[in-house]
Scaffold this active site. Structure first.
Site: not given
Length: 429
Positions: A16, A135, A202, A206
């Site tokens: 990123v 994302g 993960d 989120k």
């Protein structure tokens, strides 16, 4: 309005970070507010590592905390990752200096969001994290800004592209979890240590962030109920398909008068449902509000381009000096949500039993479920080659989880049952 040029420090030059550097080099004047962006400092684990972008003319900092506090930048971008350590220390240093912070770090926000929000608001510094969830899909902006005029009741979706890729490939190719995971690692979809992804952690980070934004509470990651996909068997994927379902790792947050339930579980979605249709590494999300009804969004949840675009969008927001609470309410009023006891929740389920091939077994299983108060919706018995016994699969009507779990325990004790029954939820979406 006076427009100024912005000097930016970036810590973390992985996929990123490199993508962001490339974007800013190509479009330094991208922000609608005007002004130009100049990267004045960078920090990463290795200075000599080959990168697709030339950093030789940018000031290098061995210590990301020193970069965050440097007077030579106006805004700090944290792309290091991890809930503690240098990532947290660097963000705190930048906020203490009164600088806007943009991060893609879901673990940091999910586990320390409330305290960082309090620090940011006390210093009058924005803390922005669009890239931490889905994302390039603007899920955070949707929940925090676009839907602020509604009362969100539930959020559910696919928030981890690695798991979605693995489950999609297992169904399409008939390969095992271990085999597809190895391919995902070769393709760069999974880390060398894939625990955060395949363990469901993960996705839990989120959904904890989205729940906080949707329900006006502090992120309460510790209260999330988490199950990953590492125990999903190819047999279950095949059986689910025969019943008209696909298995997906679904993250959900539901609010009721009793509190909030945040959970991540492998779940069955009807094959024609939009979540079931989201294949490969895609992310997908349903949001249900009291006024708007249901909204569905889908898109790339990771990768250099999509995630860097989300980081750039937050930089543009900071350049406009937009002020709003980090979450839906001022940090001083944020409190952890009241968790709902999941055993009281109603829902449908998929059950798989491996039993001896002998008369009376199906009757014994059915009678045990009936005595426990579990009603069968559909039933499938399909011999599987090389299996130790005969798999029996059924789906239930809606039942309290406490009742269902008690029934599973009783069935596990039947002499003809060869292994502990496998239970998967049927997604309520």
């Amino acid at each position: 309005m006076t427009v100024k040029d912005w000097r930016i420090g970036i810590a973390g030059l992985g996929t990123v970070g490199a993508g962001l550097l490339g974007f800013l080099a190509e479009r330094p004047g991208f922000a609608p507010a005007g002004g130009r962006v100049t990267v004045t400092g960078v920090s990463a684990r290795s200075r000599s590592r080959p990168r697709p972008v030339d950093i030789s003319k940018i000031a290098w900092f061995d210590d990301p905390v020193a970069l965050a506090a440097s007077p030579d930048n106006d805004l700090f971008v944290e792309l290091i990752g991890g809930s503690d350590g240098p990532a947290k220390a660097a963000v705190e240093a930048a906020l203490n200096a009164g600088k806007p912070v943009v991060t893609a770090n879901k673990a940091l926000i999910a586990e320390h969001g409330a305290e960082l929000a309090a620090l940011a608001e006390s210093k009058g510094a924005p803390l922005l994290f669009e890239a931490a969830v889905m994302g390039g899909v603007p899920a955070v902006k949707m929940v925090r800004e676009a839907l602020v005029g509604d009362d969100i009741k539930s959020i559910a979706g696919i928030l981890n592209g690695t798991c979605n890729f693995i489950l999609t490939e297992m169904e399409a190719t008939g390969r095992s979890f271990a085999d597809v995971l190895a391919e995902a690692q070769r393709l760069g979809y999974a880390e060398a240590d894939p625990t955060m992804d395949v363990g469901g952690f993960d996705a839990a980070h989120k959904i904890s962030i989205l729940a906080a934004l949707a329900f006006g509470c502090a992120p309460t990651y510790a209260a999330a109920e988490i199950e990953g996909i590492d125990q999903v068997d190819l047999m279950d994927i095949k059986m689910a398909r025969d019943l008209g379902y696909r298995i997906k790792l679904v993250a959900s947050a539901d609010r009721s008068e009793d509190g909030v339930l945040v959970r991540v579980h492998p779940s069955l979605a009807p094959a024609n449902h939009p979540l079931a249709q989201a294949g490969g590494a895609l992310n997908a999300l349903f949001i249900e509000g009291a006024r708007i009804g249901r909204i569905f969004v889908q898109g790339p949840g990771a990768g250099a381009g999509p995630t860097a675009a989300a980081v750039a969008a937050d930089i543009a927001d900071a350049m406009t000096s937009a002020q709003r609470p980090v979450f839906q309410a001022q940090a001083g009023s944020l409190a952890p949500f009241k968790p709902i006891d999941p055993s009281k929740m109603m829902g449908r389920a998929y059950l798989r039993f491996l039993v001896r091939d002998e008369p009376g077994v199906i009757a014994a299983v059915s009678e045990t479920l009936a005595e426990a108060g579990v009603s069968i919706e559909s039933f499938l018995q399909k011999p599987v080659e090389d299996a130790a016994g005969v798999p029996i699969v059924l789906t239930t009507h809606a039942v309290a989880e406490s009742v269902l779990m008690a029934a599973v325990e009783r069935i596990a004790g039947l002499p003809a049952v060869l292994e502990r029954p496998r239970l998967l939820r049927i997604a309520q979406i």
